[in-house]
Structure formats: C-alpha cells, structure tokens
Design a protein around this motif. Sequence first.
Motif, short mmCIF file in Angstrom:
data_model
loop_
_atom_site.label_atom_id
_atom_site.label_comp_id
_atom_site.label_asym_id
_atom_site.label_seq_id
_atom_site.Cartn_x
_atom_site.Cartn_y
_atom_site.Cartn_z
N ASP A 145 44.28 53.90 40.74
CA ASP A 145 42.81 53.28 41.15
C ASP A 145 42.80 51.65 40.50
O ASP A 145 43.83 51.24 40.14
CB ASP A 145 41.87 54.15 40.09
CG ASP A 145 42.17 54.10 38.60
OD1 ASP A 145 43.09 53.31 38.15
OD2 ASP A 145 41.38 54.96 37.90
N GLU A 146 41.66 51.25 40.30
CA GLU A 146 41.56 49.90 39.82
C GLU A 146 42.12 49.37 38.47
O GLU A 146 42.76 48.61 38.34
CB GLU A 146 39.95 49.53 39.79
CG GLU A 146 39.42 49.26 41.30
CD GLU A 146 38.68 50.36 41.65
OE1 GLU A 146 38.92 51.62 41.04
OE2 GLU A 146 38.03 50.35 42.83
N GLY B 78 44.70 48.30 48.28
CA GLY B 78 43.63 47.59 47.37
C GLY B 78 44.08 46.05 47.24
O GLY B 78 44.87 45.66 48.12
N LEU C 111 45.87 49.41 38.77
CA LEU C 111 46.27 47.99 39.73
C LEU C 111 46.02 46.94 38.55
O LEU C 111 47.07 45.98 38.75
CB LEU C 111 45.33 47.76 40.78
CG LEU C 111 46.06 48.59 42.13
CD1 LEU C 111 44.91 48.23 43.33
CD2 LEU C 111 47.62 48.35 42.44
N TYR C 112 44.95 46.92 37.90
CA TYR C 112 44.68 45.86 36.97
C TYR C 112 45.84 45.70 35.91
O TYR C 112 46.33 44.70 35.70
CB TYR C 112 43.45 46.13 36.18
CG TYR C 112 43.11 44.99 35.41
CD1 TYR C 112 42.33 44.01 35.87
CD2 TYR C 112 43.29 45.10 33.89
CE1 TYR C 112 41.89 42.92 34.88
CE2 TYR C 112 43.09 43.91 33.14
CZ TYR C 112 42.40 42.77 33.79
OH TYR C 112 42.12 41.53 32.83
N VAL D 87 43.88 42.60 44.73
CA VAL D 87 43.83 42.08 43.40
C VAL D 87 43.61 40.42 43.51
O VAL D 87 44.27 39.74 44.20
CB VAL D 87 45.12 42.07 42.63
CG1 VAL D 87 45.19 41.68 41.19
CG2 VAL D 87 45.63 43.79 42.57
N GLU E 36 39.08 40.30 39.94
CA GLU E 36 38.59 41.42 40.45
C GLU E 36 39.62 42.30 41.05
O GLU E 36 40.75 41.60 41.50
CB GLU E 36 37.70 41.03 41.73
CG GLU E 36 36.88 42.09 42.28
CD GLU E 36 35.97 41.79 43.35
OE1 GLU E 36 35.03 42.35 43.75
OE2 GLU E 36 36.37 40.44 44.16
N VAL E 37 39.42 43.60 41.14
CA VAL E 37 40.21 44.42 41.53
C VAL E 37 39.48 45.66 42.43
O VAL E 37 38.54 45.96 41.98
CB VAL E 37 41.16 45.35 40.65
CG1 VAL E 37 42.02 46.29 41.10
CG2 VAL E 37 41.95 44.41 39.63
N GLN E 38 39.81 45.82 43.52
CA GLN E 38 39.20 46.59 44.68
C GLN E 38 40.20 47.48 45.16
O GLN E 38 41.21 47.25 45.52
CB GLN E 38 38.26 45.72 45.73
CG GLN E 38 37.59 44.77 45.22
CD GLN E 38 36.70 43.92 46.68
OE1 GLN E 38 37.61 43.75 47.53
NE2 GLN E 38 35.52 43.78 46.36
N VAL E 39 39.61 48.76 45.34
CA VAL E 39 40.38 49.73 45.79
C VAL E 39 39.30 50.67 46.78
O VAL E 39 38.74 51.36 46.43
CB VAL E 39 41.11 50.76 45.01
CG1 VAL E 39 41.93 51.98 45.82
CG2 VAL E 39 42.01 49.99 44.05
N HIS F 96 41.03 57.21 48.21
CA HIS F 96 41.08 56.07 48.59
C HIS F 96 41.82 55.97 50.17
O HIS F 96 42.49 56.62 50.43
CB HIS F 96 41.55 54.95 47.64
CG HIS F 96 42.73 55.05 47.03
ND1 HIS F 96 43.90 54.83 47.92
CD2 HIS F 96 43.23 55.73 45.95
CE1 HIS F 96 45.03 55.18 47.10
NE2 HIS F 96 44.43 55.53 45.85
#
Length: 135
Positions: free
Chosen positions: A21-22, A60, A25-26, A62, A37-40, A56
Amino acid sequence: MEEGTKTKKTVFVGGIGDEVDEGVLYEAFSTFGDILEVQVPSAPMNPNQPNETNKHRGFGFVTFTSAGDAQDAIDNMDMNELRGRVLKVNLARPQKAPAVGAGNRAIWETEEWLRQNAKPLAQSGGLSHPRQSSL
C-alpha cells in the motif's frame, strides 16, 4: 537524458503485490529523498465480489521533492524486489488528453467535428423515408 526529464519528480512503480500500500511504498522509497506524495490507485469494484476490499491495480506513483531523488529511486529500485515481486520503476508519463479525432473514436464521433460538420437530416439531403402506408 530526454529533454524535460530533468524536472520530472514522479516515478511509476509497477508490479507491486496485493499487500503493498502507500505506506509500504513510502517506506521503500523514502531512502532516496523527501517524498511529497504516494498514490496507489484502487481497482474498480467487482460487482461479483462485493466483499473484496483494499484491492489496487498493481501499480503506484511516488512523487519526490527533487528530480534527482526520483532518478536515484529509478536507478536503485527498477528490477529489484519488494515483498517478493520484481518492480518496474521508471519516470511517470502524464496521461495525454487525446487529440480531437484521435483514440478509439472515429473523427465523426467527436463533439467538435459534429458541431462544425453535421446538419439536421432535413437539410443534409440525406436519406429520408416517407411513411409507407400498410397495404
């Protein structure tokens, strides 16, 4: 480097597993620099499986504060594993709005073309059938 890539700060991360998830990844990408920002993106709901949540689409984005950090993330994470899955990491490409008449639609299906070229049937000289009476 391609023209304009010096200012690119968002990387595409493909091939992520379902449990990523975000936050994951972060954590994985924060070692390369400050992240804005991190988007999935979540997958569309499947009407056949209404109880399935948190799915998802397998990728994603980043966004870093600097393009250099984004490039470092690409150089270090592309083709590396994250939780057992090999990632594909590269610069994110913005979605381009299709040009008028481009894409999967024929040019005559676009609103602009219709406004400029379409005429009401009565004025077009096109096909018109008078009602035929039944015999």
